[in-house]
Design an enzyme around this catalytic site. Structure first.
Site, PDB file in Angstrom:
ATOM      1  N   CYS A  54     -23.510  21.803 -29.853  1.00  0.00           N
ATOM      2  CA  CYS A  54     -23.170  20.440 -29.436  1.00  0.00           C
ATOM      3  C   CYS A  54     -24.324  19.445 -29.567  1.00  0.00           C
ATOM      4  O   CYS A  54     -24.097  18.249 -29.598  1.00  0.00           O
ATOM      5  CB  CYS A  54     -22.654  20.441 -28.001  1.00  0.00           C
ATOM      6  SG  CYS A  54     -23.934  20.628 -26.744  1.00  0.00           S
ATOM      7  N   CYS A  57     -28.842  19.371 -26.245  1.00  0.00           N
ATOM      8  CA  CYS A  57     -30.162  19.863 -25.831  1.00  0.00           C
ATOM      9  C   CYS A  57     -31.235  19.552 -26.868  1.00  0.00           C
ATOM     10  O   CYS A  57     -32.305  20.155 -26.850  1.00  0.00           O
ATOM     11  CB  CYS A  57     -30.083  21.374 -25.638  1.00  0.00           C
ATOM     12  SG  CYS A  57     -29.673  22.194 -27.191  1.00  0.00           S
ATOM     13  N   ASN A 375     -30.506  34.890 -42.117  1.00  0.00           N
ATOM     14  CA  ASN A 375     -29.134  34.805 -42.601  1.00  0.00           C
ATOM     15  C   ASN A 375     -28.766  36.039 -43.421  1.00  0.00           C
ATOM     16  O   ASN A 375     -27.688  36.613 -43.248  1.00  0.00           O
ATOM     17  CB  ASN A 375     -28.981  33.533 -43.443  1.00  0.00           C
ATOM     18  CG  ASN A 375     -27.529  33.250 -43.769  1.00  0.00           C
ATOM     19  OD1 ASN A 375     -27.061  33.602 -44.841  1.00  0.00           O
ATOM     20  ND2 ASN A 375     -26.814  32.655 -42.840  1.00  0.00           N
ATOM     21  N   ASP A 384     -22.786  31.817 -45.338  1.00  0.00           N
ATOM     22  CA  ASP A 384     -22.504  30.897 -46.441  1.00  0.00           C
ATOM     23  C   ASP A 384     -23.359  31.176 -47.661  1.00  0.00           C
ATOM     24  O   ASP A 384     -23.020  30.778 -48.773  1.00  0.00           O
ATOM     25  CB  ASP A 384     -22.784  29.451 -45.995  1.00  0.00           C
ATOM     26  CG  ASP A 384     -21.704  28.952 -45.065  1.00  0.00           C
ATOM     27  OD1 ASP A 384     -20.594  29.477 -45.135  1.00  0.00           O
ATOM     28  OD2 ASP A 384     -21.996  28.059 -44.267  1.00  0.00           O
ATOM     29  N   GLU A1286      -5.724   5.351 -22.242  1.00  0.00           N
ATOM     30  CA  GLU A1286      -4.850   6.331 -22.889  1.00  0.00           C
ATOM     31  C   GLU A1286      -4.068   5.800 -24.092  1.00  0.00           C
ATOM     32  O   GLU A1286      -3.850   6.542 -25.051  1.00  0.00           O
ATOM     33  CB  GLU A1286      -3.870   6.886 -21.854  1.00  0.00           C
ATOM     34  CG  GLU A1286      -4.576   7.690 -20.777  1.00  0.00           C
ATOM     35  CD  GLU A1286      -3.645   8.024 -19.628  1.00  0.00           C
ATOM     36  OE1 GLU A1286      -3.340   9.205 -19.446  1.00  0.00           O
ATOM     37  OE2 GLU A1286      -3.227   7.095 -18.920  1.00  0.00           O
TER      38      GLU A1286
END
Ligand SMILES: Cc1cc2nc3c(=O)[nH]c(=O)nc-3n(C[C@H](O)[C@H](O)[C@H](O)COP(=O)(O)OP(=O)(O)OC[C@H]3O[C@@H](n4cnc5c(N)ncnc54)[C@H](O)[C@@H]3O)c2cc1C
Ligand code: FES
Ligand code: FES
Length: 1350
Positions: A54, A57, A375, A384, A1286
């Site tokens: 997200c 931090c 990875n 990937d 809304e």
């Protein structure tokens, strides 16, 4: 090579770290801590998810690179960075960037002024990402770079546009500092698009009724110097000590015997591997960190190899590129870009493929720390890069502890699921990527749910090498898995290639793809189809690359080029059009959110930031792991002996009543005998730390007797599993008679499934509860939209009077309905140990637990029967709707009712019957979410409208128009429509988006592009404003005027980012005719304003604004006689004079919404005070081969009366639209149910940002226009405004229907013109599988409908 001992001799005397310019010594024993855990004493760096998903931090870490002889700055996720990984570095958090006391940094200032911070929980993370980008750039970044750098930061409130606009100003040079511009009270209006005085309107806009269109006339602003030294003279410098200090070997430990080593030479790594063969090497810790924290795998020894020079090699050689295994992906990306620019294109086909693939790999913060070796060695099936290493013919160099080096071809390195050819003593040294040859092409492929920062559903690397043997005229197509030869042709034209090569390859592939029906991850048909689609794309791409080369004759048909062109995202362009209607000093102005400056500096406090009181305990829940079971036994012996344990509490410990619920008490606080969903609370553990509490809770073992569970609406309907007394019916006219009468030319029946949605507020549920006066009083600070509910629940379960329980809320980091009722149970559970132990208790839910247990937007099932004429005029609607309530009623009945009220959307239908049922299922109780059922009802309606259009061969927009309700129309719940602005809104939108032209252009595009299709749609909405339960439409406020002329307002509403406090303060300021800066709102508190309704239903500005106005008017009336006696030069003077005259300067204001009420017995009444009308247009483009899509344009029109604050209203519209976009096109909840057998029954698979994707910055429409209807005062609400929270949410469904429009065009290419169902969200899976073609047909028929948890 040296020995471990030699290096140990160099060990540092002390481990150090600089935080915001301050030197800190890092004690031993903290190896288990993340940087975030260490930093949390500072409030700015937030915990949003703890898994790198997200960006809340984000901090910047800087170190001196001795090889490059320069400081390197990069953004990283503090939640994944081990504390010791930043030893010797300078970490700058948002507090180090700027503060209100010192000076805001321009990045912060711009974000605040541009309305880029709503709830503010994500804001410090955005500031840090931008700041790190600027500090690490030598030249101003491009707009694309800025947007790219924000891809790892999520915001749930703003819709990103204002954030992008705030930062865009740094992309340009040679302009003046916008900080010279006047602030919100300086008299000059700031454009919400640019954050600076409006350059596209005029000052006259302030004076009254001028309208403005902002965004297009953006004048960029920036700095000539952006290397970090010239923003302000207070910029933090790189600490001189760290310039001189050499990195040293580290040997530190952490709790549970964890050892942390930081060797600085390869030999020492190898020696450590001899000593600890199973030790984990770490670089970014982005894999190991997740394994240790979320999967709870224990690794006793970690060796940080980030600083080992031999593993950091990056050199271009004669035959290829050597890449050390510890090289970070962002470094690799910049070197690949460099070599691609320097070397011949023939040589760098692989490099280009890697560049493209890394672009979509995680977010910047992850790429800055994640390593190539990490990875590769993880060998994740969703990596990937690994398919590309294999395709590109890369070689891996591996070293053992004796120093022996061996080389393995990438394609031989991967042995199976997370298994690699690496013995325990071995280390991956480097990767060798060979240059490509002429006629050699390498291409990357990846399809994920979200384009940015998402794991792949399928990815691939493909390579072909053409070998042409002149004498035989043969062309050899050599791929790693196939070799084909086309013989005896002088030229190879496209059709021949297609026939001979493509069909052969596809046939091989089709046989090769083996995915079991119940394979983890599901989406089997999609994954198989994608594989063929990728190969087809590769084939076309190669053919296109070879175009014009020797031996290649004809080009591929131009319409096929659409499969080849890669996606390029232009920067977001936002624009706005609204009028400014000022009332008094502040109402009507685009004032900046009152907390914006606190939020951009990280000084704004949220519940989790509250200083922990002495003696505080932390709580963790013991939760059910079964969807339906009898509890046979609970064994908590292990828990009681675990570290820091302080107590465990169950149902029998509840001092008051164990039964709770917002409407009816049907929910146990602690399960007693039965559990009815996974995640249901059985007990609560308290311990000295959050980690210890969680550990102890995990050590409670519950024995169950499993019982049959109901895991979908369909199962509930089949077994008649409904919540008691929840049957609802609304009727108008006579549906049966209409169907029988023959009036309808056609009658159709169908079913619509509507998917749920996770709130994903950035701040998880959090409460801090403490007792006072020996337990006689209980106080709490909670992240909630309903402090009064917290007060009520806690008093109820503790058996205390409500007057002895206080709940306070300063602000919350987003709520969207998710913190209306569910948060109250969480606080009530934690209140039990707090009360019984007489100690403070804090509960903050981890993101996965929060998502798993706290309920979501209801999924719905709608079964419709609609009768209509050949023109498309709807005559009768018979609708049955069901919502998935989960295991308790919560607000589900009111949500169902709301859906029923809105189930005709904006249409006037003479005969309607809507029946609703609330389904009991064995899932956690679903709850309120922006729109409160309205969007689900309207989405069902627009589905049958769209189907009617197909039936009568008209456009859906025509069907919509001929069925519009208008002034005087009577809805199926008997309310008469008044002051209807629907037609105006629709017409203005139609001309603003030039709809007819847009449709023509799309048709032209579709004609010339076989594999990309565009679609358009226009959708209307009317959203009823009011709580539909009458008593809730009341609001209280307390206004206090002080002798210095300042005003303290307290009201019952909660500030959750929507700008409620700002609007309410504007109303108070205008009422007293004082500047906005004289009004302050501190917090919401149940001991100031009692019995407040939750902040919900969009009506809070209407209600609390009116309550505050009432209080202000009372005070003004008392002041008036004094004011009339003298000519006071200021409000302060007047206030002081009143005080001297012993006038009461405090007043309680109250408001009840008049003239509403609905009786379900009769099905008659007036549930809504008024309606907010709106309409939106979208144009999308889909990739029919992969299901990828983007929104090219969104044009949103809303009637908000005379806006109280246009900037805030525009922000609400953009935020709601993007959240709605997520609901209709991206966010999919996957539950363990009959459709998802690979998930344990009743469990939520999508319980974190890793698996559940909300829109990111790169999902915002390229062109995003928001307009407010002008000259339309609302006679029914304060200062002629209308509610906004809304109503715009549903408008995002225009994107859904535009996608459907594009799919219709794609299906037509395959000769399929009949109607088909499309469920929301329209994910790449649903889009791709609906675009039936030769690549889907082997795996799914034309009616295939991907699975959805409903
Ligand atoms: C939010 C998020 C998003 C992500 N997105 C993507 C994505 O889009 N695509 C993708 O492919 N992956 C993604 N990942 C997975 C992960 O980031 C990558 O695999 C990353 O490259 C791992 O590197 P690291 O340095 O952080 O590994 P670490 O966690 O430090 O180490 C991973 C493993 O590699 C081993 N290892 C490391 N170096 C060596 C070496 N030299 N020799 C032997 N073993 C070694 C370690 O022992 C460990 O087992 C994502 C992860 C997160 C948290
Ligand atoms: S909290 Fe670190 S990325 Fe979410
Ligand atoms: S402002 Fe971004 S999450 Fe609320």
């Amino acid at each position: 090579m040296g020995s471990l001992k030699n290096e140990e001799e160099l060990e540092a005397k002390e481990a150090i770290l600089y935080v915001n310019g301050v030197r800190r010594v890092l004690p031993d024993g903290l190896a288990h801590l993340t940087l975030l855990e260490y930093l949390r004493g500072l409030t700015g760096t937030k915990l949003g998810c703890g898994e790198g998903g997200c960006g809340a931090c984000t901090v910047m870490a800087s170190y001196f690179d001795r090889n490059l002889k320069k400081c390197v700055h990069h953004a990283l996720n503090a939640c994944l960075a081990p504390l010791y990984s930043v030893e010797g570095m300078h970490v700058i958090t948002v507090e180090g960037v700027g503060s209100r006391r010192s000076e805001l940094h321009p990045v912060q200032e711009s974000l605040a002024q541009s309305h880029g911070s709503q709830c503010g929980f994500c804001t410090p993370g955005f500031v840090m990402s931008m700041y790190a980008l600027l500090r690490s750039s030598k030249v101003p970044p491009t707009e694309e770079q800025i947007e790219e750098s924000l891809a790892g930061n999520l915001c749930r409130c703003t819709g990103y546009r204002p954030i992008v606009d705030a930062f865009r100003v740094f992309a340009k040079t040679n302009d003046t500092l916008y900080t010279n511009a006047q602030g919100p009270t300086g008299g000059e209006l700031l454009c919400p698009s640019t954050g600076k005085p409006c350059s596209c309107g005029s000052k006259a806009a302030n004076d009254g009724e001028k309208s403005r269109a902002c965004g297009s006339g953006l004048t960029p602003i920036s700095y000539s110097e952006i290397d970090g030294s010239s923003y302000t003279n207070k910029e933090l410098i790189f600490p001189p000590e760290l310039l001189l200090r050499k990195l040293t070997y580290l040997n530190l430990c952490g709790s549970g015997g964890l050892k942390w080593y930081r060797p600085l030479r390869l030999q020492n790594v190898l020696d450590l591997k001899v000593r600890y063969p199973d030790a984990k090497l770490v670089v970014g810790n982005t894999e190991v960190g997740i394994e240790m924290r979320l999967k709870r795998i224990r690794y006793p020894v970690l060796i940080s190899v980030t600083h080992v020079p031999e593993l950091n090699v990056l050199s271009a050689k004669e035959d290829g590129l050597e890449i050390g295994s510890a090289v970070r992906l962002s470094e690799l990306l910049s070197v690949l870009r460099k070599v691609t620019a320097e070397r011949a294109p023939d040589e760098t086909s692989s490099c280009r493929a890697f560049i493209e693939q890394i672009k979509w790999f995680a977010g910047t913060q992850i790429r800055n720390v994640a390593s190539v070796g990490g990875n590769i060695c993880t060998a994740s099936p969703i990596s990937d890069l690994n398919p590309l290493w294999m395709a590109a013919g890369a070689k891996f160099r591996i070293i053992d502890f004796k120093g022996n080096i061996r080389t393995v071809l990438a394609e031989n390195f991967f042995l199976g699921y997370r298994k690699v050819d690496l013995a325990s003593g071995e280390v991956l040294l480097s990767v060798f990527l060979p240059w490509t040859r002429p006629f050699e092409h390498v291409k990357e492929f990846k399809q994920a749910h979200r384009r940015d920062d998402d794991i792949a559903i399928v990815n691939a690397g493909m390579r072909v090498y053409f070998e042409v043997k002149d004498q035989s005229n043969c062309l050899w197509w050599r791929c790693p898995s196939f070799t084909f030869c086309i013989k005896n042709k002088r030229f190879f034209d496209w059709e021949e290639l297609e026939q001979e090569l493509l069909q052969g390859a596809l046939a091989v592939l089709e046989q090769d793809i083996l995915i079991k029906e119940d394979a983890p991850g599901g989406m089997v048909e999609f994954r198989k189809s994608l594989t063929l689609s990728f190969f087809f794309k590769f084939f076309l791409w190669v053919s296109h690359e070879m175009d014009g080369q020797d031996y290649f004759g004809e080009s591929i048909p131009s319409s096929h080029l659409s499969a080849v062109q890669s996606f390029h995202r232009p920067p977001v362009m936002g624009s706005h059009d609204f009028e400014v209607r000022k009332h008094g000093t502040s109402v009507g102005s685009s004032e900046v959110h009152l907390s914006a400056r606190l939020q951009v500096t990280g000084e704004a406090e949220y519940t989790d930031d509250t200083p922990i009181p002495p003696n505080c305990l932390h709580a963790a829940f013991v939760m059910s792991r079964k969807p339906h079971a009898r509890i046979l036994a609970i064994d908590d012996v292990e828990a009681r002996s675990s570290a820091g344990f302080a107590g465990i509490f169950y149902v029998n410990d509840v001092p008051g009543d164990n039964m709770t619920g917002p409407i009816i008490a049907d929910e146990e606080l602690f399960a007693s005998e039965l559990v009815t969903c996974v995640g249901q609370v059985i007990g609560v553990v308290v311990a000295d730390t959050h980690e210890n509490a969680k550990l102890a809770a995990r050590n409670v073992h519950v024995q169950y007797e499993e019982l049959p569970a109901i895991l979908s609406i369909e199962e509930a309907v089949k077994s008649k599993s409904f919540h008691p007394n929840t049957e609802r019916i609304l009727t108008k006219g006579d549906v049966e008679h209409c169907f029988r009468s023959g009036e309808c030319d056609k009658v159709i029946e169908g079913e619509v499934q509507v998917g749920g949605q996770e709130h994903f507020y950035l701040e998880p549920h959090s409460s801090l509860i403490w007792t006072m006066d020996g337990g006689n009083e209980v106080h709490m600070i909670s992240s909630t939209q309903a402090p009064q509910k917290h007060q009520k629940y806690v008093s109820h379960v503790l058996g205390l009077a409500m007057s002895k329980v206080v709940c306070k809320t300063k602000r919350i980091g987003g709520g969207f309905g998710g913190k209306e009722t569910r948060s109250a149970s969480i606080a009530a559970v934690a209140a039990v140990p707090s009360y019984l132990l007489n100690r403070p208790v804090k509960i903050t839910l981890d993101r996965d637990i929060d998502m798993m247990i706290s309920g979501q937007r209801h999924s719905f099932l709608g079964k419709y029967k609609v009768g209509f004429t050949n023109d498309g005029k709807v005559l009768a609607l018979d609708l049955k709707i069901f919502n998935n309530a989960g295991n308790s009623l919560d607000l589900s009945l009111a949500i169902l009712e709301h859906a029923m009220f809105h189930s005709n959307n904006v249409y006037d239908i003479p005969n309607v019957r809507v029946c609703g049922r609330v389904c009991f299922t064995n899932f956690p109780s679903n709850t309120a979410f922006r729109g409160f059922g309205g969007p689900q009802g309207m989405l069902i309606a627009e589905n049958w409208i769209q189907r009617i259009a197909t039936e009568v061969s008209k456009s859906p927009e025509e069907i919509r128009e001929i069925n519009f309700a208008s002034e005087g129309s009577v809805m199926h719940y008997s309310q008469r429509i008044e002051h209807c602005t629907l037609q105006r809104v629709w017409n203005e939108l139609k001309s603003s988006c030039n709809f007819l032209n847009a449709r023509k252009e799309v048709e032209q595009f579709n004609l010339h592009n076989r594999w990309k299709k565009r679609g358009v749609a226009m959708i209307p909405t009317n959203f009823g404003i009011s709580f539909t339960v009458k008593f809730m439409n009341q609001a209280g406020a307390l206004v206090q005027v002080y002798t210095d002329g300042t005003v303290l307002v307290t009201h019952g509403g909660v500030e959750m980012g929507q700008g409620l406090h700002t609007k309410v303060a504007q109303i108070a300021a205008s009422s007293f005719n004082i500047p906005l800066s004289s009004v302050f709102i501190s917090e919401t508190s149940t001991d100031k304003v009692p019995n407040a309704s939750p902040t919900a239903a969009s009506a809070s500005s209407d209600m609390y604004g009116a309550a505050v106005l009432d209080a202000c008017e009372q005070i003004k009336a008392r002041m008036e006689p004094i004011g009339a006696r003298h000519n006071f030069s200021s409000f302060a003077e007047l206030a002081n004079a009143c005080y001297m005259e012993r006038i009461d300067l405090s007043a309680h204001g109250f408001f009840i919404t008049p003239d509403i009420g609905f009786d379900w017995e009769t099905g008659k009444g007036k549930p809504f005070r008024y309606f907010t009308y709106g309409a939106a247009f979208a144009e999308v483009e889909i990739d029919t081969l992969t299901g990828d899509f983007h929104t090219r344009t969104a044009d949103v029109f809303l009637d908000l009366g005379f806006s109280l604050n246009p900037a805030i209203d525009v922000g609400q519209i953009e935020g709601a639209f993007v959240q709605g976009w997520g609901w209709v096109a991206l966010e999919e909840l996957k539950w363990g149910d009959a459709s998802h057998k690979w998930i344990p029954p009743g469990c939520l698979f999508t319980c974190g940002p890793g698996n559940y994707k909300i829109p990111s910055v790169n999902d915002v429409p390229f062109k995003f226009k928001v307009s407010l209807l002008k000259g339309a005062p609302n006679v029914k609400a304060i200062h002629s405004s209308k509610a906004v929270g809304e109503p715009p949410f549903f408008l995002a469904s225009c994107v859904f229907f535009a996608i459907k429009d594009a799919i219709i065009a794609a299906r037509a290419e395959s000769g399929c013109n009949s109607w088909f169902p499309l469920d929301n969200p329209a994910t790449p899976e649903r889009i791709r599988m609906a675009c039936i073609d030769e690549f889907t047909k082997p795996f799914a028929d034309n009616n295939f409908r991907p699975k959805l948890s409903v």
